[in-house]
Design a protein around this motif. Structure first.
Motif, PDB file in Angstrom:
ATOM      1  N   LYS A 102       0.827  -1.207   0.000  1.00  0.00           N
ATOM      2  CA  LYS A 102       0.000   0.000   0.000  1.00  0.00           C
ATOM      3  C   LYS A 102       0.864   1.261   0.000  1.00  0.00           C
ATOM      4  O   LYS A 102       0.599   2.204  -0.764  1.00  0.00           O
ATOM      5  CB  LYS A 102      -0.940  -0.014   1.211  1.00  0.00           C
ATOM      6  CG  LYS A 102      -1.851   1.174   1.314  1.00  0.00           C
ATOM      7  CD  LYS A 102      -2.834   1.212   0.165  1.00  0.00           C
ATOM      8  CE  LYS A 102      -3.773   2.383   0.312  1.00  0.00           C
ATOM      9  NZ  LYS A 102      -4.612   2.565  -0.855  1.00  0.00           N
ATOM     10  N   ILE A 103       1.904   1.282   0.840  1.00  0.00           N
ATOM     11  CA  ILE A 103       2.732   2.495   0.846  1.00  0.00           C
ATOM     12  C   ILE A 103       3.535   2.616  -0.446  1.00  0.00           C
ATOM     13  O   ILE A 103       3.831   3.717  -0.893  1.00  0.00           O
ATOM     14  CB  ILE A 103       3.639   2.602   2.101  1.00  0.00           C
ATOM     15  CG1 ILE A 103       4.622   1.438   2.183  1.00  0.00           C
ATOM     16  CG2 ILE A 103       2.820   2.718   3.364  1.00  0.00           C
ATOM     17  CD1 ILE A 103       5.681   1.612   3.248  1.00  0.00           C
ATOM     18  N   GLU A 104       3.861   1.477  -1.070  1.00  0.00           N
ATOM     19  CA  GLU A 104       4.521   1.511  -2.377  1.00  0.00           C
ATOM     20  C   GLU A 104       3.585   2.135  -3.418  1.00  0.00           C
ATOM     21  O   GLU A 104       4.006   2.956  -4.239  1.00  0.00           O
ATOM     22  CB  GLU A 104       4.926   0.098  -2.804  1.00  0.00           C
ATOM     23  CG  GLU A 104       5.544   0.005  -4.177  1.00  0.00           C
ATOM     24  CD  GLU A 104       6.877   0.746  -4.286  1.00  0.00           C
ATOM     25  OE1 GLU A 104       7.108   1.359  -5.340  1.00  0.00           O
ATOM     26  OE2 GLU A 104       7.667   0.714  -3.333  1.00  0.00           O
ATOM     27  N   GLN A 105       2.297   1.782  -3.357  1.00  0.00           N
ATOM     28  CA  GLN A 105       1.311   2.356  -4.275  1.00  0.00           C
ATOM     29  C   GLN A 105       1.147   3.855  -4.031  1.00  0.00           C
ATOM     30  O   GLN A 105       1.027   4.641  -4.977  1.00  0.00           O
ATOM     31  CB  GLN A 105      -0.046   1.664  -4.119  1.00  0.00           C
ATOM     32  CG  GLN A 105      -0.079   0.240  -4.616  1.00  0.00           C
ATOM     33  CD  GLN A 105      -1.371  -0.474  -4.240  1.00  0.00           C
ATOM     34  OE1 GLN A 105      -2.201   0.054  -3.504  1.00  0.00           O
ATOM     35  NE2 GLN A 105      -1.527  -1.696  -4.740  1.00  0.00           N
ATOM     36  N   LEU A 106       1.159   4.248  -2.762  1.00  0.00           N
ATOM     37  CA  LEU A 106       1.036   5.674  -2.432  1.00  0.00           C
ATOM     38  C   LEU A 106       2.219   6.460  -2.977  1.00  0.00           C
ATOM     39  O   LEU A 106       2.065   7.565  -3.494  1.00  0.00           O
ATOM     40  CB  LEU A 106       0.909   5.863  -0.911  1.00  0.00           C
ATOM     41  CG  LEU A 106      -0.390   5.365  -0.276  1.00  0.00           C
ATOM     42  CD1 LEU A 106      -0.291   5.436   1.258  1.00  0.00           C
ATOM     43  CD2 LEU A 106      -1.567   6.188  -0.762  1.00  0.00           C
ATOM     44  N   ARG A 107       3.412   5.868  -2.852  1.00  0.00           N
ATOM     45  CA  ARG A 107       4.606   6.543  -3.372  1.00  0.00           C
ATOM     46  C   ARG A 107       4.546   6.626  -4.898  1.00  0.00           C
ATOM     47  O   ARG A 107       4.842   7.662  -5.489  1.00  0.00           O
ATOM     48  CB  ARG A 107       5.870   5.821  -2.934  1.00  0.00           C
ATOM     49  CG  ARG A 107       7.151   6.515  -3.439  1.00  0.00           C
ATOM     50  CD  ARG A 107       8.380   5.837  -2.985  1.00  0.00           C
ATOM     51  NE  ARG A 107       8.497   4.535  -3.643  1.00  0.00           N
ATOM     52  CZ  ARG A 107       9.616   3.847  -3.747  1.00  0.00           C
ATOM     53  NH1 ARG A 107      10.720   4.314  -3.216  1.00  0.00           N
ATOM     54  NH2 ARG A 107       9.646   2.686  -4.343  1.00  0.00           N
ATOM     55  N   ALA A 108       4.144   5.534  -5.545  1.00  0.00           N
ATOM     56  CA  ALA A 108       4.072   5.506  -7.005  1.00  0.00           C
ATOM     57  C   ALA A 108       3.035   6.510  -7.526  1.00  0.00           C
ATOM     58  O   ALA A 108       3.227   7.104  -8.590  1.00  0.00           O
ATOM     59  CB  ALA A 108       3.729   4.103  -7.495  1.00  0.00           C
ATOM     60  N   ALA A 109       1.960   6.714  -6.755  1.00  0.00           N
ATOM     61  CA  ALA A 109       0.920   7.662  -7.163  1.00  0.00           C
ATOM     62  C   ALA A 109       1.301   9.105  -6.826  1.00  0.00           C
ATOM     63  O   ALA A 109       0.604  10.037  -7.216  1.00  0.00           O
ATOM     64  CB  ALA A 109      -0.406   7.311  -6.488  1.00  0.00           C
ATOM     65  N   GLY A 110       2.390   9.286  -6.092  1.00  0.00           N
ATOM     66  CA  GLY A 110       2.818  10.629  -5.714  1.00  0.00           C
ATOM     67  C   GLY A 110       2.108  11.176  -4.491  1.00  0.00           C
ATOM     68  O   GLY A 110       2.227  12.351  -4.170  1.00  0.00           O
TER      69      GLY A 110
ATOM     70  N   ASP B  10      10.127   6.014   2.933  1.00  0.00           N
ATOM     71  CA  ASP B  10      11.218   5.380   3.675  1.00  0.00           C
ATOM     72  C   ASP B  10      10.894   5.289   5.165  1.00  0.00           C
ATOM     73  O   ASP B  10      11.145   4.262   5.810  1.00  0.00           O
ATOM     74  CB  ASP B  10      12.528   6.130   3.462  1.00  0.00           C
ATOM     75  CG  ASP B  10      13.051   6.000   2.027  1.00  0.00           C
ATOM     76  OD1 ASP B  10      12.673   5.022   1.347  1.00  0.00           O
ATOM     77  OD2 ASP B  10      13.826   6.894   1.600  1.00  0.00           O
ATOM     78  N   ALA B  11      10.318   6.372   5.715  1.00  0.00           N
ATOM     79  CA  ALA B  11       9.973   6.381   7.145  1.00  0.00           C
ATOM     80  C   ALA B  11       8.873   5.364   7.435  1.00  0.00           C
ATOM     81  O   ALA B  11       8.949   4.603   8.420  1.00  0.00           O
ATOM     82  CB  ALA B  11       9.533   7.777   7.569  1.00  0.00           C
ATOM     83  N   ALA B  12       7.837   5.312   6.593  1.00  0.00           N
ATOM     84  CA  ALA B  12       6.734   4.374   6.802  1.00  0.00           C
ATOM     85  C   ALA B  12       7.216   2.931   6.662  1.00  0.00           C
ATOM     86  O   ALA B  12       6.839   2.056   7.440  1.00  0.00           O
ATOM     87  CB  ALA B  12       5.609   4.656   5.822  1.00  0.00           C
ATOM     88  N   ARG B  13       8.081   2.696   5.695  1.00  0.00           N
ATOM     89  CA  ARG B  13       8.609   1.348   5.464  1.00  0.00           C
ATOM     90  C   ARG B  13       9.469   0.923   6.653  1.00  0.00           C
ATOM     91  O   ARG B  13       9.352  -0.227   7.130  1.00  0.00           O
ATOM     92  CB  ARG B  13       9.441   1.330   4.182  1.00  0.00           C
ATOM     93  CG  ARG B  13       9.900  -0.034   3.773  1.00  0.00           C
ATOM     94  CD  ARG B  13      10.551   0.015   2.386  1.00  0.00           C
ATOM     95  NE  ARG B  13      10.801  -1.281   1.876  1.00  0.00           N
ATOM     96  CZ  ARG B  13      11.809  -2.069   2.241  1.00  0.00           C
ATOM     97  NH1 ARG B  13      12.693  -1.633   3.116  1.00  0.00           N
ATOM     98  NH2 ARG B  13      11.949  -3.278   1.719  1.00  0.00           N
ATOM     99  N   ALA B  14      10.286   1.814   7.159  1.00  0.00           N
ATOM    100  CA  ALA B  14      11.125   1.498   8.319  1.00  0.00           C
ATOM    101  C   ALA B  14      10.252   1.179   9.542  1.00  0.00           C
ATOM    102  O   ALA B  14      10.536   0.228  10.281  1.00  0.00           O
ATOM    103  CB  ALA B  14      12.067   2.654   8.625  1.00  0.00           C
TER     104      ALA B  14
END
Length: 101
Positions: free
Chosen positions: A75-83, A91-95
């Motif tokens: 989900k956070i990868e999708q949010l990053r890809a969507a801008g 990076d902070a959310a993934r950590a």
């Protein structure tokens, strides 16, 4: 038979019903013994198996209302890809998610 009454057949009906009850009882005992043997061969205690399964299920994430870590990372990868979030926020959310493991 002429002159036969229901009372004449009562002993026969009684023994038929007793036979059916005995067969069901024996089947139940054989089933329990077979299940206990199989559980013991698999290395489980048949007397505590239900509790063991329940505690494993409760300790797992299977009943969790939160999505899995993998789903949250996606989900956070999708949010990053969507801008929607920046690379720093990603990076902070993934950590944060990975430290929860």
């Amino acid at each position: 038979m002429p002159g036969s009454t229901t009372a004449d057949f009562m002993p026969i009906i009684f023994w038929i019903i007793c036979g059916i009850i005995a067969v069901v009882f024996v089947f139940g005992i054989v089933s329990v013994v077979a299940n206990v043997r199989r559980a013991r061969r698999a290395g489980h205690n048949p007397l505590t198996m239900q509790t063991d399964i329940a505690t494993k299920l409760l300790d797992s994430d299977a009943l969790s209302s939160q999505p899995s870590v993998e789903a949250r990372l996606e989900k956070i990868e999708q949010l990053r890809a969507a801008g929607t979030i920046s690379n720093n926020e990603y990076d902070a959310a993934r950590a944060r998610l990975l430290t929860q493991l």
